[in-house]
Design an enzyme around this catalytic site. Structure first.
Site, PDB file in Angstrom:
ATOM      1  CD  GLU A 434      -2.473   1.076   2.850  1.00 59.37           C
ATOM      2  OE1 GLU A 434      -2.974   2.134   3.153  1.00 59.37           O
ATOM      3  OE2 GLU A 434      -2.228   0.391   3.622  1.00 59.37           O
ATOM      4  CG  ASP A 512      -0.666   1.381   6.258  1.00 58.52           C
ATOM      5  OD1 ASP A 512       0.367   1.063   6.216  1.00 58.52           O
ATOM      6  OD2 ASP A 512      -0.743   2.668   5.959  1.00 58.52           O
ATOM      7  CG  ASP A 514      -4.778   1.899   8.837  1.00 59.28           C
ATOM      8  OD1 ASP A 514      -5.109   1.241   7.896  1.00 59.28           O
ATOM      9  OD2 ASP A 514      -4.259   2.947   8.936  1.00 59.28           O
ATOM     10  CG  ASP A 516      -8.159   4.284   5.160  1.00 57.14           C
ATOM     11  OD1 ASP A 516      -9.238   4.286   5.112  1.00 57.14           O
ATOM     12  OD2 ASP A 516      -7.445   5.428   5.422  1.00 57.14           O
TER      13      ASP A 516
END
Length: 646
Positions: A434, A512, A514, A516
């Site tokens: 990402e 990541d 998280d 997103d």
């Protein structure tokens, strides 16, 4: 040649003649596929299949499955009960024969069972062989009979254990830890998906699943009851619950006039994907076979005939293909075959040629009646077909562009790809990372010999909502195709992925830790599921697991992947620790990323598997579709993160 070489003699004593149960224990993968998560759950399916066969024979309508506190499983039905009288040939109770002899069972007697699923007589004895302990209880002729086994061997002869007014069979088994070394923990969701599926495929049967490990607010075990009165019609409604239908009704039929009973249900929606699920005797044939061939023949022939007669195709400058009639289609086909012939040991493709004609005729008859009685829906379907044909031609051009730019087409690799030096695909892996920032860190931290890095810019296209030509025109998706070296085949075989050209045998999604990052992972997985399903089925797709925390005290430092690990490490260090929360991969330096997430000797990779194709299709359509409420409910039930982004 001498009879003895270096002290090793080869004689009749060297030849091992393993009894059936011993062979199952020595070579379990030959019987249940593997000894991992999938094989563990397959044990449950084999016992349940026996109860379903009783239901198919008309002797059972209630099945209960319980996950017990010790992770053992109990399956009980209200069928006839396994016979317990003396088996003349074997000299022991028929129950003991069924439980301890491979290839024993009533399914070979056509007077007892017309059709059956499972492993045809191998099932419950195989489960017994692979269990540390199994307890069989039979309620029959007013008596209770029982026998227990350790690793497939009877602990005592079948004995009477009381009187009863019930009837049926109960089997409790605990898998053997020496065989199932990966895990002994059953997944409730995996079992629930299969029990739900069986209730749809066998309408009128009630299947209850109880998880005694999980208690509700009242302190009672979690229970779910699966029952369907409409069968496949309800199955299609369930599968398509997160899509928008474009016709008013589910088209369904049951055809039981010949030797091969056929059930079909289908609906058209506004999506661009084709979702057809086929079953033979309750077995999901995810590779299709002759019943799927018959379905496609009947569907294409009937809709083509209607479309031609409607005059709506006159302005088209090219021929309609079979794929065009299946875009936006969700369908379930279920057939019952007395002697099914499956291609391969995994029973994923039906080979009986005699099945094609009955299925094709049944589908044609069903569609002809529906189109004639529902002219508005008929016109909507034809218009959907025309749009699909136009999009297919646009997608062909876009696909050819991908192939021209691919490695095999003579073009170059994507500019952002940092390739590895190793040439053997089996030793190579590629990280889909990402963002450019994290991609740069990964490039610095990787082992250049076998690890390639492809940074992805932001969130890739949501393929669940995109027409096919838009997918192939998307730059990030084109880069994935080109980097992997695979193409999606030809117009005639648009779903065939040329895996033999795959340049990396590990495709690792690294985002990541998280919300997103999870969204990006899901977008990539949705793309793989819809356009590269073979990649997942072949076991090439993985998800990296970067840590959430770095816990430090003085010169000591340890990484934590969740809150519990963080708290334990903090206590072990004596408190007063410094805790760093990683909000993204970009916050880690190259050495930290290698140590925690990329070093094969330390990292944790989660392999992506598909336990149930229908359930996977339903979840992807829910997560990536337009309907917010079911997505919110799913995320709240399964989320690791508190923030919900609907």
């Amino acid at each position: 040649m001498s009879e003895e070489i270096k002290g090793n003699s080869y004689s009749a004593d060297s030849i091992q003649a393993l009894e059936g149960m011993e062979h199952v224990r020595m070579r379990p993968s030959m019987y249940i596929g593997d000894t991992g998560v999938r094989g563990l759950h397959h044990l449950v399916y084999e016992v349940v299949d026996n109860s379903i066969d009783e239901a198919l024979a008309g002797h059972c309508d209630t099945i209960t499955v319980s996950i017990n506190l010790d992770n053992s499983i109990t399956v009980e039905d209200n069928g006839r009960g396994i016979p317990v009288d003396l088996h003349k040939k074997e000299g022991v109770s028929a129950l003991e024969v069924v439980m301890t002899k491979i290839g024993a069972g009533g399914k070979f007697d056509k007077d007892s069972y017309k059709v059956s699923g499972g492993l045809h007589g191998v099932g419950v004895s195989c489960v017994n062989a692979l269990s540390d302990h199994l307890h069989a209880t039979v309620f029959r002729d007013g008596k209770i009979w029982e026998q227990e086994y350790e690793r497939g061997k009877p602990m005592y002869p079948v004995r009477q254990a009381g009187d009863t007014t019930r009837r049926g069979t109960a089997v409790t088994f605990k898998p053997d830890a020496s065989i199932f070394t990966q895990t002994l923990e059953f997944s409730y969701d995996t079992l629930a998906a299969r029990m739900r599926e069986l209730s749809f495929l066998n309408k009128g049967i009630t299947v209850t699943l109880t998880d005694k490990r999980n208690l509700d607010e009242k302190g009672e075990a979690f229970v779910e009851v699966f029952h369907s009165d409409e069968g496949l019609k309800e199955f299609v409604k369930f599968l398509d619950g997160n899509r928008v239908p474009i016709i008013h009704h589910v088209i369904s039929m049951e055809h039981d006039k010949g030797e091969i009973p056929v059930e079909v249900a289908l609906i058209y929606n506004d999506s661009y994907s084709e979702n057809i699920f086929s079953y033979v005797n309750n077995i999901n044939t995810h590779e299709g076979g002759t019943h799927l061939q018959g379905f496609r023949m009947g569907l294409t022939r009937t809709l083509k005939k209607y479309a031609d007669a409607s005059g709506l195709l006159e302005k088209l400058k090219f021929e309609i293909s079979g794929d065009d009639f299946r875009e936006g289609l969700t369908a379930v086909i279920s057939v019952k075959v007395q002697e099914p012939q499956f291609e391969g040991q995994t029973k994923t493709k039906l080979g009986n040629r005699e099945v094609v004609s009955p299925v094709s005729q049944a589908v044609s008859e069903m569609l002809e009646n529906y189109l004639e009685e529902n002219p508005v829906d008929a016109k909507i379907i034809v218009q959907k077909v025309i749009l699909a044909a136009q999009a297919r031609h646009a997608a062909k051009k876009a696909r050819e562009m991908v192939q021209r730019k691919s490695v095999m087409g003579g073009g170059g690799l994507p500019g952002k790809l940092s390739d590895c030096s190793e040439q053997d695909p089996a030793k190579c892996e590629i990280y889909l990372v990402e963002g450019d920032s994290a991609g740069g860190t990964a490039k610095q931290g990787r082992d250049r010999a076998f690890q390639a890095i492809l940074p992805l810019r932001g969130k890739i296209l949501n393929v669940e909502k995109a027409m096919h030509h838009k997918v192939f025109e998307n730059e990030e998706i084109r880069n994935i195709f080109t980097a992997l070296g695979v193409t999606i085949g030809t117009e005639e075989d648009s779903k065939a992925l040329n895996l033999e050209k795959l340049r990396y045998h590990k495709v690792i999604i690294m985002t990541d830790a998280d919300v997103d990052g999870s969204h990006i992972s899901t977008l990539i997985l949705t793309f793989f599921f819809r356009f590269m399903k073979e990649l997942i089925e072949a076991g090439h797709v993985y998800i990296a697991s970067p840590p959430l925390y770095l816990v430090k005290k003085g010169n000591k430092k340890e990484y934590a992947w969740n809150d519990d690990q963080r708290d334990v490490i903090s206590l072990q260090m004596g408190g007063n620790v410094n805790i760093q929360r990683y909000k993204g991969l970009g916050e880690m330096n190259a050495e930290q990323l290698w140590d925690t997430t990329m070093d094969p000797s330390f990292r944790t990779l989660r392999q992506v598997n598909i336990d149930s194709l229908p359930e996977a299709d339903r979840i992807f359509s829910m997560l990536m579709g337009d309907e917010v409420p079911p997505r919110r409910e799913f995320i709240e039930k399964n989320a690791i993160y508190a923030k919900i982004d609907a």
